[in-house]
Scaffold this active site. Structure first.
Site, short mmCIF file in Angstrom:
data_model
loop_
_atom_site.label_atom_id
_atom_site.label_comp_id
_atom_site.label_asym_id
_atom_site.label_seq_id
_atom_site.Cartn_x
_atom_site.Cartn_y
_atom_site.Cartn_z
N CYS A 35 0.82 -1.23 0.00
CA CYS A 35 0.00 0.00 0.00
C CYS A 35 0.85 1.27 0.00
O CYS A 35 0.56 2.23 -0.73
CB CYS A 35 -0.96 -0.01 1.18
N HIS A 52 -2.80 6.35 4.73
CA HIS A 52 -1.36 6.43 4.99
C HIS A 52 -0.83 7.79 4.54
O HIS A 52 -1.17 8.28 3.45
CB HIS A 52 -0.59 5.38 4.17
#
Ligand code: A2P
Length: 354
Positions: A128, A252
């Protein structure tokens, strides 16, 4: 052609989003199979308003399946995806199990989907943190060439799975109630020691390698080279990473310091390239306090870029701040977009020599 699609790990944090992204996608679905562990067998989940019974994933679950979207952990992928390929299914895998294998394309659509043609049944979805960084840097790499990357990540707990996510919420609740709290999963389930994440930071994601880097950091370094250079010229680019788990639910953040080969690039020109790139959104207006934030990125497929500024002491070098929904952009959306590319290019078939 219509496709029978299986989602492996359908009950997980990413699996749930694989279902909703597939619902929204243009992929013509003939039949859907939802697979998870024995614990979830018999549970019902919805696909396009239809109740589908979750089945325990076993090798024969893949009989008659054309396409597998998987996110059930590395060990499950290692065991089951070769079985799926044997039965003729093409698999797009979210785990790190096959990412660095030579015969497995590691794909970010829009960056290197031309590599899909080389698949042998398994296609890997990058980590990711890697996806959002590589996608944000790609237009700059094309225009000015990237020489070096120094990245620090601020990674949300949902990236560690639904159990770790629940653990953080419990710890936060316990702290507010002035109660003792337990840590059983984070930083990573297999570790000897566990620490609370609530009101804390954990500079460990995944296990430690012998060189003192964590495996998450290793992934960012090597996956970036494989994607941007297909490993042939990997020495051309220097990458280093520090990965930190933060008590954020979804999204994130990354500070990305990058050095360009061509020193004539300016902040204004970099901003222009970000604005032009599909899937990237520039949020960069310090005067009005506009910058990317996890709370604003959660639930969105785009990658948000801001705080672009030059290193005043190093020509050709810049800092930027990149945020994306790790479950969508960093996982489910990327996986479904890979599947869309496979359908577009008529590549949903396992080559005979595999
Ligand atoms: P289950 O819900 O039955 O445990 P997350 O990444 O959020 O932790 O989710 C992991 C996903 O992988 C879940 O859907 C989980 O199913 C699934 N899973 C875990 N172990 C297995 C297994 N041995 N076989 C198939 N699916 C598994």
């Amino acid at each position: 052609r219509k496709y029978t699609v299986a989602i492996l790990g359908a009950t997980g944090a990413v699996g749930q989003r694989l279902i909703s992204e597939l619902e929204k996608s243009k992929i013509p679905v003939k039949q859907i199979k939802l697979l998870a562990s024995k614990r979830s067998a018999g549970k019902k989940l919805k696909f396009k308003n239809q109740a589908i019974t979750v089945e325990e994933a076993q090798p024969d679950s893949f009989k008659g399946v054309d396409l597998v979207l998987s996110s059930a952990g590395g060990a499950v992928s290692q065991k089951l995806l070769p079985e799926a390929v044997k039965r003729g299914a093409v698999c797009v895998d979210n785990t790190s199990a096959f990412r660095m294998a030579d015969d497995v394309p590691l794909i970010v659509p829009g960056v290197n989907d031309d590599q899909l043609i080389n698949h042998h049944g398994i296609i890997a979805n990058p980590n990711c943190s890697t996806i959002q960084m590589v996608a944000a840097l790609y237009p700059l790499h094309v225009k000015w060439g990237i020489k070096q990357i120094v990245v620090s990540t601020y990674q949300a707990v949902s990236g560690a799975g639904k159990a770790a996510w629940a653990e953080l919420l419990q710890q936060a609740q316990d702290r507010l109630n002035n109660q003792k709290t337990a840590a059983k999963i984070l930083p990573t389930a297999s570790a000897k020691k566990h620490y609370p994440l609530a009101f804390n930071l954990l500079p460990q994601i995944d296990v430690f390698e012998d060189d003192g880097y964590t495996h998450e950091e290793w992934k960012m370094i090597h996956e970036t080279k494989k994607i941007l250079f297909n490993d042939q010229d990997s020495k051309k680019i220097k990458v280093t990473a520090t990965c930190v788990r933060v008590p954020v639910e979804i999204g994130h953040g990354e500070t990305v310091y990058f050095v360009l080969q061509d020193e004539t690039a300016t902040t204004a020109a970099i901003k222009q390239e970000i604005v032009k790139a599909p899937g990237l959104v520039l949020q960069d207006d310090p005067e009005n306090q506009i910058y990317p934030q996890p709370l604003l990125a959660a639930g969105k497929k785009e990658i948000f870029v801001g705080r672009i500024r030059p290193d005043q002491e190093n020509p050709g070098a810049f800092n930027m701040w990149v945020v994306a929904d790790n479950l969508l952009r960093g996982a489910a959306s990327n996986t479904v977009e890979i599947a869309e590319c496979l359908v577009r290019d008529n590549l949903v078939r396992v080559p005979k020599n595999s």
